[in-house]
Design an enzyme around this catalytic site. Structure first.
Site, mmCIF file in Angstrom:
data_model
loop_
_atom_site.group_PDB
_atom_site.id
_atom_site.type_symbol
_atom_site.label_atom_id
_atom_site.label_comp_id
_atom_site.label_asym_id
_atom_site.label_seq_id
_atom_site.Cartn_x
_atom_site.Cartn_y
_atom_site.Cartn_z
ATOM 1 N N HIS B 117 0.878 -1.182 0.000
ATOM 2 C CA HIS B 117 0.000 0.000 0.000
ATOM 3 C C HIS B 117 0.916 1.234 0.000
ATOM 4 O O HIS B 117 2.029 1.176 0.521
ATOM 5 C CB HIS B 117 -0.826 -0.051 1.293
ATOM 6 C CG HIS B 117 -1.920 0.952 1.397
ATOM 7 N ND1 HIS B 117 -1.689 2.265 1.719
ATOM 8 C CD2 HIS B 117 -3.262 0.824 1.255
ATOM 9 C CE1 HIS B 117 -2.859 2.908 1.767
ATOM 10 N NE2 HIS B 117 -3.826 2.062 1.484
ATOM 11 N N ASP B 194 2.987 -4.685 8.135
ATOM 12 C CA ASP B 194 1.786 -3.878 7.972
ATOM 13 C C ASP B 194 0.589 -4.822 8.091
ATOM 14 O O ASP B 194 0.300 -5.579 7.172
ATOM 15 C CB ASP B 194 1.839 -3.184 6.597
ATOM 16 C CG ASP B 194 0.498 -2.575 6.183
ATOM 17 O OD1 ASP B 194 -0.476 -2.673 6.961
ATOM 18 O OD2 ASP B 194 0.439 -2.008 5.083
ATOM 19 N N GLN B 197 -4.791 -5.207 7.045
ATOM 20 C CA GLN B 197 -5.841 -6.102 6.552
ATOM 21 C C GLN B 197 -5.870 -7.432 7.304
ATOM 22 O O GLN B 197 -6.811 -8.203 7.168
ATOM 23 C CB GLN B 197 -5.627 -6.396 5.052
ATOM 24 C CG GLN B 197 -5.711 -5.188 4.161
ATOM 25 C CD GLN B 197 -7.096 -4.549 4.184
ATOM 26 O OE1 GLN B 197 -8.101 -5.193 4.469
ATOM 27 N NE2 GLN B 197 -7.153 -3.255 3.906
ATOM 28 N N LYS B 220 -10.597 -1.189 10.710
ATOM 29 C CA LYS B 220 -10.770 -2.315 9.802
ATOM 30 C C LYS B 220 -11.147 -3.573 10.567
ATOM 31 O O LYS B 220 -11.250 -4.657 10.002
ATOM 32 C CB LYS B 220 -9.490 -2.542 8.998
ATOM 33 C CG LYS B 220 -9.177 -1.374 8.050
ATOM 34 C CD LYS B 220 -8.094 -1.736 7.074
ATOM 35 C CE LYS B 220 -7.440 -0.533 6.417
ATOM 36 N NZ LYS B 220 -8.263 0.121 5.412
ATOM 37 N N CYS B 358 -4.851 2.552 -3.620
ATOM 38 C CA CYS B 358 -3.601 3.050 -3.016
ATOM 39 C C CYS B 358 -2.440 2.087 -3.231
ATOM 40 O O CYS B 358 -1.549 1.961 -2.385
ATOM 41 C CB CYS B 358 -3.750 3.345 -1.523
ATOM 42 S SG CYS B 358 -4.821 4.731 -1.188
#
Lengths: 147, 401
Positions: B117, B194, B197, B220, B358
């Site tokens: 991202h 990261d 998600q 999220k 993104c």
């Protein structure tokens, strides 16, 4: 060349959209259908200098003068935008420069376009209209300087 | 049952029931989360940590309670290792600026992957430029999986930081992060994952993964926006200098010199997003109350059903077909712009995301402008996938006429 006046065409469009009622899905499908039926612009017009700023999707607009009337051709990479353009072309292409410059495009509000396409698209549509008017003004100035 | 806990799911869009398939952008919030936030403002709104009055005490207790809950959720060894941020992007910026300054020198390297991202690209570009370091990118294959041999080839002693996404937002690919981390550690690099998600879909155990830093967002995972977490191993956080200055992060301030507060406060300058941190606590409770295995099974079933239904559509091509993936379905349809698809679906009450998500370099890899992305969550149903498939068929029909 258009034999109908700008307002006659606008009223026709308003009637057509009235048949769709206020169902957004049918309206958007209809606009997309209009878009996919629009004649694609020849490659020689799909150039950066014809791109309209302020549109999220790409819009190419070519305006020519034929017998003192403005003739518009346009294209986009998305069908919905093409559908919007096709409405503008139907209303404004083939009209006299003064009529284009002074046109009150009330059909956009009457068919509830803002609600259908959202605020970002509406800004894009406004940019297209502005660009068409600028072409008309530029041609008018050119004609006046020649006479 | 689950759907009833999310009031928004019963609303209509353009006279049709809302089908919400934009969960990778943000999930909806259950009533318990919304109530927790209102309750804080209505019953015990106060600034935290320094106040001695009852309200401040109660607010501090709730805020720090979330920290302890996050510690348990990700199995950190101490709640001091849980730093509250404003989201994943904010956490990565903190890490890039602070760990980047502490470790990167001229000629050093930072290694990311081709499926990152922008939030896990740009902060590293910025700090690399500042420090004279070089950003390297590990490539992926057409299925959207990291090419592991290429990753290993790029891992050298020069690499000081590896920053890789746990689960790709555009493709749904689950990366083999445990292996990625172990191999990076073997060359002495620090590793940030990261987890934006991943946190809602997979169980995250930071000690088992052995990552140095792990960033994720509350919104999220059924929590409010404006809250995230940067987990860091104590030893790593200790060598990282403070990133923002201000109240809360200090021990003592004179005009000559300031001494900094201990972990985790040295990274939390200023009044934090108290209400939403408290709301986040309810979101974690909500997830913990679900049976993790049946959630994962259900999402897997939805994904398989979605893929089989959409595969029937003329000209549809899936983007991201990794063997190991979460319930994200990214696709394009021949001769139909993703934007047109998104607009038409929305007109029919179906919310998807269209565009580059993104991840522009990833779109460049596939040589496309963008995709349509349907990202599924626990409250989605097969019936909703049927609606999506029917609407896509109608769109294609117009185009192929």
């Amino acid at each position: 060349m258009s034999d109908q006046s700008i307002n006659e065409i606008q009223d026709e469009i308003i009637d057509e959209f009235a048949i769709l009622g206020d169902d957004k899905e049918s309206t958007v499908f209809y606009i997309m259908e209009l878009g996919s039926n629009l004649e694609p612009l020849e490659d020689r017009y799909r150039i950066d200098s014809n791109l309209i700023k302020g549109c999220q999707s790409k819009v190419w607009l070519e305006a020519e003068l034929e017998d003192d009337r403005l003739v518009l051709k346009a294209d986009s990479n998305t069908d919905i935008t093409k559908g919007l353009i096709s409405l503008l072309i139907r209303v404004l292409s083939g009209q006299s420069l003064d009529n284009v410059i002074n046109a009150d495009l009330y059909f956009i509000e009457k068919i509830g376009m803002h609600n259908v396409i959202g605020s970002q698209r509406s800004n894009g549509l406004a940019s297209m209209i502005k660009q068409i008017r600028l072409y008309a003004i530029a041609y008018k100035t050119k004609l006046q300087s020649q006479s | 049952m689950i759907r009833e806990q999310f009031r928004i799911l019963s609303r209509e869009i353009n006279g049709r029931p809302l089908v919400y398939f934009d969960n990778a952008a943000t999930t909806q919030k259950p009533d318990v989360v919304i109530n927790a936030i209102s309750e804080y403002y209505q019953d015990y709104n106060a600034n935290i940590h320094r106040g001695i009055h009852t309200l401040a005490e109660k607010a501090t207790e709730a805020y720090e309670g979330t920290r302890r809950k996050v510690k348990e959720y990700i199995n950190a060894s101490s709640s001091d290792e849980v730093i509250f941020t404003y989201g994943t992007t904010d956490g990565i910026n903190l890490a890039a600026n602070s760990l980047g300054r502490a470790t990167l020198n001229k000629g050093d390297e930072v290694l990311i992957s081709a499926m990152e991202h922008h939030s896990n690209i740009v902060p590293w570009q910025m700090i690399c430029e500042e420090r004279g370091a070089i950003l390297r990118v590990a490539p992926i294959n057409d299925a959207g999986e990291l090419i592991y041999e290429e990753y290993l080839k790029l891992l050298s002693e020069k690499v000081k930081i590896v920053s890789i996404v746990h689960v790709s937002n555009s493709l749904g690919t689950i990366n083999p992060v445990k292996k990625i981390i172990a191999d990076a550690h073997a060359v002495g690099a620090y590793v940030l994952i990261d987890g934006a998600q991943a946190a809602a879909h997979l169980g995250v155990d930071v000690q088992d993964l052995d990552c140095d830093l792990y960033a994720f967002s509350s919104h999220k995972m059924f929590g409010p926006t404006g809250v995230g977490v940067l987990y860091g191993k104590r030893a790593v956080l200790d060598l990282m200098p403070p990133y923002r200055g201000g109240g809360e992060m200090i021990k003592e301030v004179t005009f000559e010199k300031t001494t900094y507060n201990d972990l985790p406060f040295k990274f939390e300058a200023g009044t934090p997003n108290i209400a939403d941190v408290i709301g986040f606590s309810s979101a974690i409770d909500y997830i913990n109350a679900l049976d993790k295995n049946s959630v994962q099974e259900y999402e897997k079933k939805l994904l398989e059903y979605g893929v089989s239904k959409l595969a029937e559509i003329d000209g549809l091509k899936f983007i991201g077909t990794a063997k190991d993936k979460i319930s994200v379905i990214s696709f394009i349809i021949e001769d139909v712009h993703p934007f047109d698809i998104g607009m038409m679906l929305d007109a029919g009450g179906v919310a998807v995301r269209t565009g580059h998500h993104c991840t522009q370099p990833l779109m460049d890899y596939y040589n496309i402008e963008g995709t349509v992305r349907a990202s599924l969550s626990i409250y989605n149903t097969e019936a909703e996938i049927d609606i999506l498939a029917e609407k896509l068929k109608a769109i294609v029909k117009i185009k192929r006429k």
